[in-house]
Enzyme design. Structure first.
Site, short mmCIF file in Angstrom:
data_model
loop_
_atom_site.label_atom_id
_atom_site.label_comp_id
_atom_site.label_asym_id
_atom_site.label_seq_id
_atom_site.Cartn_x
_atom_site.Cartn_y
_atom_site.Cartn_z
N ASP A 180 19.32 -57.17 20.60
CA ASP A 180 19.45 -55.80 20.07
C ASP A 180 18.36 -55.47 19.05
O ASP A 180 17.89 -56.35 18.33
CB ASP A 180 20.84 -55.64 19.43
CG ASP A 180 21.16 -54.18 19.16
OD1 ASP A 180 20.65 -53.31 19.88
OD2 ASP A 180 21.93 -53.93 18.21
N ASN A 188 25.47 -49.01 28.54
CA ASN A 188 24.09 -48.53 28.32
C ASN A 188 23.67 -47.41 29.27
O ASN A 188 22.65 -46.75 29.05
CB ASN A 188 23.08 -49.68 28.37
CG ASN A 188 23.14 -50.60 27.16
OD1 ASN A 188 22.91 -51.80 27.25
ND2 ASN A 188 23.43 -50.04 25.99
#
Ligand code: IPE
Ligand code: IPE
Ligand code: MG
Length: 240
Positions: A26, A74
């Site tokens: 991330d 996502n």
């Protein structure tokens, strides 16, 4: 990241590294933003960081590396970002296959590949097939992966099998991770301290390591730091 970084772990002077490391890759978007670049540039840097991390983990004897590349959530991102990520995945998969072949590493995919662009999906299946017999460790790429989705799919497959006698081991066998030992260490760079629907079943007893360093900057030294933190923990598994 310094190419000549030599790990104390690689020198064999430290305790054994974790057998299985899971990573939530991330911080790519923020890495790009800080440089005034488009988010996709951050994903490209993140893909490069993955490549190095995989190589490094292999070199220090980590048997399994599982990375979160794209979650079931996502898809909520802008269409052009999603398309950019899919393009990058294609590019990096081709390169990754060279690395993995050179290093004798198996490649597996966790997640439902059906909604992926057909060409990418085919590449994933080819990569997995071609690396099947490799014996030098395993990299699992979580793509369109969600922990809850994985558990529901496992339950459906178990039901479709006629509901055989069930215990934890039997159920594990229906997950994408069938046959893979649970992660010993979870690393989440990027500053967030949450799981974001990652490996919900498998992380039951993993040690958690959170870092503010953004994934594209998470180099060999940062991996060493995470492993050192792991070694400082006392894993009791509910005992004393
Ligand atoms: C992780 O980086 C990559 C994916 C989720 C595909 P992000 O894109 O989430 O980066 P940040 O969190 O916005 O910085
Ligand atoms: C988790 O990161 C998913 C991947 C790294 C692929 P996100 O950026 O999607 O997670 P949230 O939105 O911060 O929870
Ligand atoms: Mg993020």
């Amino acid at each position: 990241m310094s190419a000549d970084h030599t790990s104390t772990l690689a020198e064999g002077s430290s305790p054994r590294p974790p057998r299985h490391i899971a990573v939530i890759m991330d911080g790519n978007g923020r890495w790009a933003k800080r440089r005034g670049l488009p988010r996709t540039a951050g994903h490209a840097a993140g893909a490069e960081s993955f490549r190095r991390a995989a190589k490094y983990c292999r070199s220090i004897g980590v048997e399994y590396l599982t990375v979160y590349a794209f979650s079931t959530e996502n898809w909520r991102r802008p269409e052009d970002e999603v398309a950019g990520i899919m393009r990058l995945l294609k590019k990096y998969l081709l390169e990754a296959l060279d690395d993995l072949t050179a290093e004798n590493t198996r490649l597996h995919f966790f997640g439902d590949l059906t909604p992926l662009p057909p060409e990418l999906r085919k590449m994933c299946l080819d990569c997995a097939e071609r690396s099947k017999g490799f014996t030098g460790g395993q990299v699992n790429i979580c793509l369109n992966y969600g922990g809850r989705d994985e558990i529901v799919r496992a339950a459906r497959r178990w039901a479709a099998d006629g509901c055989p006698a069930l215990d934890e081991d039997v159920f594990s066998g229906y997950l994408y991770s069938a046959g893979v030992p649970d992660p010993d260490l979870l690393i989440r760079p990027g500053g967030e301290t949450r799981i974001s629907n990652y490996l919900l079943w498998q992380l039951a007893y993993a040690e958690m390591y959170f870092s503010d360093v953004l994934w594209p900057d998470f180099d060999e030294r940062e991996i060493d730091r995470a492993i050192a933190a792991y070694h400082s923990r006392d894993r009791r598994y509910g005992g004393v």
